[in-house]
Design a protein around this motif. Structure first.
Motif, PDB file in Angstrom:
ATOM      1  N   ARG A   8      62.949 -47.078  23.417  1.00  0.00           N
ATOM      2  CA  ARG A   8      63.554 -45.894  22.801  1.00  0.00           C
ATOM      3  C   ARG A   8      64.910 -45.528  23.397  1.00  0.00           C
ATOM      4  O   ARG A   8      65.557 -44.607  22.928  1.00  0.00           O
ATOM      5  N   LEU A   9      65.365 -46.244  24.388  1.00  0.00           N
ATOM      6  CA  LEU A   9      66.587 -45.856  25.102  1.00  0.00           C
ATOM      7  C   LEU A   9      67.866 -45.995  24.294  1.00  0.00           C
ATOM      8  O   LEU A   9      68.753 -45.155  24.388  1.00  0.00           O
ATOM      9  N   ASP A  10      68.016 -47.061  23.524  1.00  0.00           N
ATOM     10  CA  ASP A  10      69.315 -47.297  22.874  1.00  0.00           C
ATOM     11  C   ASP A  10      69.370 -46.954  21.391  1.00  0.00           C
ATOM     12  O   ASP A  10      70.393 -47.158  20.752  1.00  0.00           O
ATOM     13  N   GLY A  11      68.300 -46.451  20.809  1.00  0.00           N
ATOM     14  CA  GLY A  11      68.325 -46.028  19.414  1.00  0.00           C
ATOM     15  C   GLY A  11      68.095 -47.118  18.386  1.00  0.00           C
ATOM     16  O   GLY A  11      68.090 -46.850  17.192  1.00  0.00           O
ATOM     17  N   ARG A  12      67.925 -48.377  18.844  1.00  0.00           N
ATOM     18  CA  ARG A  12      67.619 -49.440  17.876  1.00  0.00           C
ATOM     19  C   ARG A  12      66.203 -49.239  17.346  1.00  0.00           C
ATOM     20  O   ARG A  12      65.356 -48.644  18.003  1.00  0.00           O
ATOM     21  N   PRO A  13      65.908 -49.777  16.157  1.00  0.00           N
ATOM     22  CA  PRO A  13      64.555 -49.671  15.609  1.00  0.00           C
ATOM     23  C   PRO A  13      63.522 -50.322  16.532  1.00  0.00           C
ATOM     24  O   PRO A  13      63.818 -51.290  17.231  1.00  0.00           O
ATOM     25  N   VAL A  14      62.311 -49.772  16.496  1.00  0.00           N
ATOM     26  CA  VAL A  14      61.216 -50.248  17.334  1.00  0.00           C
ATOM     27  C   VAL A  14      60.085 -50.714  16.429  1.00  0.00           C
ATOM     28  O   VAL A  14      59.714 -50.018  15.482  1.00  0.00           O
ATOM     29  N   VAL A  15      59.545 -51.894  16.718  1.00  0.00           N
ATOM     30  CA  VAL A  15      58.383 -52.404  16.000  1.00  0.00           C
ATOM     31  C   VAL A  15      57.216 -52.412  16.967  1.00  0.00           C
ATOM     32  O   VAL A  15      57.260 -53.057  18.012  1.00  0.00           O
ATOM     33  N   TYR A  16      56.170 -51.680  16.625  1.00  0.00           N
ATOM     34  CA  TYR A  16      54.928 -51.713  17.396  1.00  0.00           C
ATOM     35  C   TYR A  16      54.037 -52.756  16.747  1.00  0.00           C
ATOM     36  O   TYR A  16      53.813 -52.721  15.540  1.00  0.00           O
ATOM     37  N   TRP A  17      53.523 -53.696  17.534  1.00  0.00           N
ATOM     38  CA  TRP A  17      52.760 -54.824  17.013  1.00  0.00           C
ATOM     39  C   TRP A  17      51.649 -55.167  17.986  1.00  0.00           C
ATOM     40  O   TRP A  17      51.551 -54.606  19.078  1.00  0.00           O
ATOM     41  N   ARG A  18      50.803 -56.113  17.589  1.00  0.00           N
ATOM     42  CA  ARG A  18      49.792 -56.671  18.486  1.00  0.00           C
ATOM     43  C   ARG A  18      49.591 -58.135  18.128  1.00  0.00           C
ATOM     44  O   ARG A  18      49.748 -58.528  16.962  1.00  0.00           O
ATOM     45  N   PRO A  19      49.270 -58.971  19.109  1.00  0.00           N
ATOM     46  CA  PRO A  19      49.057 -60.395  18.841  1.00  0.00           C
ATOM     47  C   PRO A  19      47.920 -60.622  17.853  1.00  0.00           C
ATOM     48  O   PRO A  19      46.907 -59.924  17.877  1.00  0.00           O
ATOM     49  N   GLY A  20      48.108 -61.592  16.987  1.00  0.00           N
ATOM     50  CA  GLY A  20      47.086 -61.962  16.021  1.00  0.00           C
ATOM     51  C   GLY A  20      47.112 -61.179  14.733  1.00  0.00           C
ATOM     52  O   GLY A  20      46.405 -61.520  13.789  1.00  0.00           O
ATOM     53  N   ILE A  25      62.330 -46.156  12.770  1.00  0.00           N
ATOM     54  CA  ILE A  25      63.769 -46.241  12.532  1.00  0.00           C
ATOM     55  C   ILE A  25      64.309 -44.819  12.489  1.00  0.00           C
ATOM     56  O   ILE A  25      63.831 -44.001  11.703  1.00  0.00           O
ATOM     57  N   ALA A  26      65.268 -44.537  13.336  1.00  0.00           N
ATOM     58  CA  ALA A  26      65.892 -43.212  13.416  1.00  0.00           C
ATOM     59  C   ALA A  26      64.848 -42.114  13.611  1.00  0.00           C
ATOM     60  O   ALA A  26      64.930 -41.048  13.002  1.00  0.00           O
ATOM     61  N   GLY A  27      63.849 -42.386  14.423  1.00  0.00           N
ATOM     62  CA  GLY A  27      62.835 -41.395  14.746  1.00  0.00           C
ATOM     63  C   GLY A  27      61.731 -41.235  13.721  1.00  0.00           C
ATOM     64  O   GLY A  27      60.802 -40.462  13.916  1.00  0.00           O
ATOM     65  N   GLU A  28      61.796 -41.949  12.621  1.00  0.00           N
ATOM     66  CA  GLU A  28      60.780 -41.850  11.572  1.00  0.00           C
ATOM     67  C   GLU A  28      59.930 -43.116  11.547  1.00  0.00           C
ATOM     68  O   GLU A  28      60.453 -44.228  11.576  1.00  0.00           O
ATOM     69  N   GLY A  29      58.598 -42.940  11.506  1.00  0.00           N
ATOM     70  CA  GLY A  29      57.682 -44.069  11.538  1.00  0.00           C
ATOM     71  C   GLY A  29      57.281 -44.542  10.155  1.00  0.00           C
ATOM     72  O   GLY A  29      57.078 -43.733   9.246  1.00  0.00           O
ATOM     73  N   PHE A  30      57.164 -45.856  10.017  1.00  0.00           N
ATOM     74  CA  PHE A  30      56.749 -46.477   8.765  1.00  0.00           C
ATOM     75  C   PHE A  30      55.655 -47.487   9.087  1.00  0.00           C
ATOM     76  O   PHE A  30      55.862 -48.370   9.912  1.00  0.00           O
ATOM     77  N   VAL A  31      54.522 -47.357   8.422  1.00  0.00           N
ATOM     78  CA  VAL A  31      53.383 -48.231   8.680  1.00  0.00           C
ATOM     79  C   VAL A  31      53.411 -49.412   7.721  1.00  0.00           C
ATOM     80  O   VAL A  31      53.481 -49.229   6.506  1.00  0.00           O
ATOM     81  N   ALA A  48      50.761 -47.733  22.198  1.00  0.00           N
ATOM     82  CA  ALA A  48      49.562 -47.516  21.391  1.00  0.00           C
ATOM     83  C   ALA A  48      49.417 -46.041  21.035  1.00  0.00           C
ATOM     84  O   ALA A  48      49.058 -45.697  19.903  1.00  0.00           O
ATOM     85  N   ALA A  49      49.723 -45.158  21.978  1.00  0.00           N
ATOM     86  CA  ALA A  49      49.652 -43.719  21.715  1.00  0.00           C
ATOM     87  C   ALA A  49      50.683 -43.307  20.669  1.00  0.00           C
ATOM     88  O   ALA A  49      50.400 -42.468  19.804  1.00  0.00           O
ATOM     89  N   ALA A  50      51.869 -43.907  20.725  1.00  0.00           N
ATOM     90  CA  ALA A  50      52.903 -43.596  19.727  1.00  0.00           C
ATOM     91  C   ALA A  50      52.450 -44.009  18.333  1.00  0.00           C
ATOM     92  O   ALA A  50      52.658 -43.273  17.362  1.00  0.00           O
ATOM     93  N   VAL A  51      51.806 -45.163  18.227  1.00  0.00           N
ATOM     94  CA  VAL A  51      51.309 -45.625  16.925  1.00  0.00           C
ATOM     95  C   VAL A  51      50.215 -44.690  16.422  1.00  0.00           C
ATOM     96  O   VAL A  51      50.201 -44.312  15.250  1.00  0.00           O
ATOM     97  N   ARG A  52      49.299 -44.298  17.313  1.00  0.00           N
ATOM     98  CA  ARG A  52      48.229 -43.378  16.894  1.00  0.00           C
ATOM     99  C   ARG A  52      48.811 -42.051  16.408  1.00  0.00           C
ATOM    100  O   ARG A  52      48.300 -41.460  15.456  1.00  0.00           O
ATOM    101  N   GLN A  53      49.876 -41.582  17.034  1.00  0.00           N
ATOM    102  CA  GLN A  53      50.497 -40.335  16.616  1.00  0.00           C
ATOM    103  C   GLN A  53      51.131 -40.476  15.229  1.00  0.00           C
ATOM    104  O   GLN A  53      51.010 -39.595  14.388  1.00  0.00           O
ATOM    105  N   ILE A  54      51.763 -41.599  14.976  1.00  0.00           N
ATOM    106  CA  ILE A  54      52.422 -41.831  13.681  1.00  0.00           C
ATOM    107  C   ILE A  54      51.403 -42.016  12.565  1.00  0.00           C
ATOM    108  O   ILE A  54      51.576 -41.510  11.456  1.00  0.00           O
ATOM    109  N   THR A  55      50.321 -42.754  12.852  1.00  0.00           N
ATOM    110  CA  THR A  55      49.355 -43.110  11.806  1.00  0.00           C
ATOM    111  C   THR A  55      48.201 -42.125  11.668  1.00  0.00           C
ATOM    112  O   THR A  55      47.324 -42.345  10.843  1.00  0.00           O
ATOM    113  N   GLY A  56      48.170 -41.107  12.485  1.00  0.00           N
ATOM    114  CA  GLY A  56      47.092 -40.131  12.378  1.00  0.00           C
ATOM    115  C   GLY A  56      45.828 -40.553  13.102  1.00  0.00           C
ATOM    116  O   GLY A  56      44.730 -40.178  12.704  1.00  0.00           O
ATOM    117  N   GLY A  57      45.962 -41.351  14.145  1.00  0.00           N
ATOM    118  CA  GLY A  57      44.808 -41.717  14.959  1.00  0.00           C
ATOM    119  C   GLY A  57      44.455 -43.188  14.943  1.00  0.00           C
ATOM    120  O   GLY A  57      43.670 -43.646  15.772  1.00  0.00           O
TER     121      GLY A  57
END
Length: 142
Positions: A60-72, A120-126, A102-111
Motif C-alpha cells: 500500500r505504500l506507493d499507490g499502485r494497484p494491489v492484487v490479493y491472491w492465494r496459490p492454487g 485500485i485507488a482504495g476501492e476493492g473489486f472481487v 487476508a484481513a483486508a480481503v475479508r473486510q472488502i468481501t464481507g467476511g
C-alpha cells in the motif's frame, strides 16, 4: 510454507502415479507425455508463477494497484496469465502468507477470503475481469 505448495505437490504426485502405471503397462511414451502434462499443471498452480509476494503493508505504500491472491486459485492463475508482463505493475499479496492481507480481503468481501481481490485507488473489486484490470493499469504505463 507447505500450504502454499500443497496443490502443486499433489498435482505432480498424481502425474508420477499415473505415469508409473503407464510404464507398468508398457507405454513409456504415453507415461512421459502424462508426466509432462502434470508437471506443467503443477507449475501453473505453484506460487512461482506469480510475481514475488509482498506484505499488505508494503504493497500500500506507493499507490499502485494491489492484487490479493492465494496459490492454487484458478481465478488468480487466470488473472495472472491474462495480464502477462503487465502483472509486474501490480503488487501481489499472498493471503495465505500475510494475515494482514487476508484481513483486508475479508473486510472488502464481507467476511470471505474470495480471491483474486484487486484494490485500485482504495476501492476493492472481487474477481474482476482481467481485461478490465489491464485497462485500469494502462494509464499508469503512459
Amino acid at each position: 510454507m507447505v500450504r502454499r505448495w500443497r496443490l502443486a505437490a499433489l498435482t505432480a504426485a498424481c502425474g508420477v502415479l499415473i505415469a508409473s502405471v503407464k510404464i507398468g503397462d508398457g507405454s513409456p511414451g504415453s507415461a512421459a507425455f502424462v508426466m509432462l502434462i502434470f508437471l506443467g499443471l503443477a507449475i501453473a498452480v505453484s506460487p512461482q508463477v506469480f510475481p514475488r509476494p509482498e506484505t499488505a503493508a508494503n504493497a500500500r505504500l506507493d499507490g499502485r494497484p494491489v492484487v490479493y491472491w492465494r496459490p492454487g486459485c484458478p481465478f488468480c492463475i487466470r488473472l495472472r496469465a491474462r495480464l502477462g508482463p503487465d502483472a509486474a505493475q501490480l503488487h501481489w499479496v499472498d493471503i495465505w502468507n500475510d494475515p494482514e492481507g487476508a484481513a483486508a480481503v475479508r473486510q472488502i468481501t464481507g467476511g470471505d477470503e474470495t480471491v483474486p481481490t484487486v484494490v485500485i485507488a482504495g476501492e476493492g473489486f472481487v474477481n474482476p475481469d482481467p481485461s478490465w484490470v489491464r485497462d485500469q493499469i494502462a494509464p499508469a504505463q503512459t
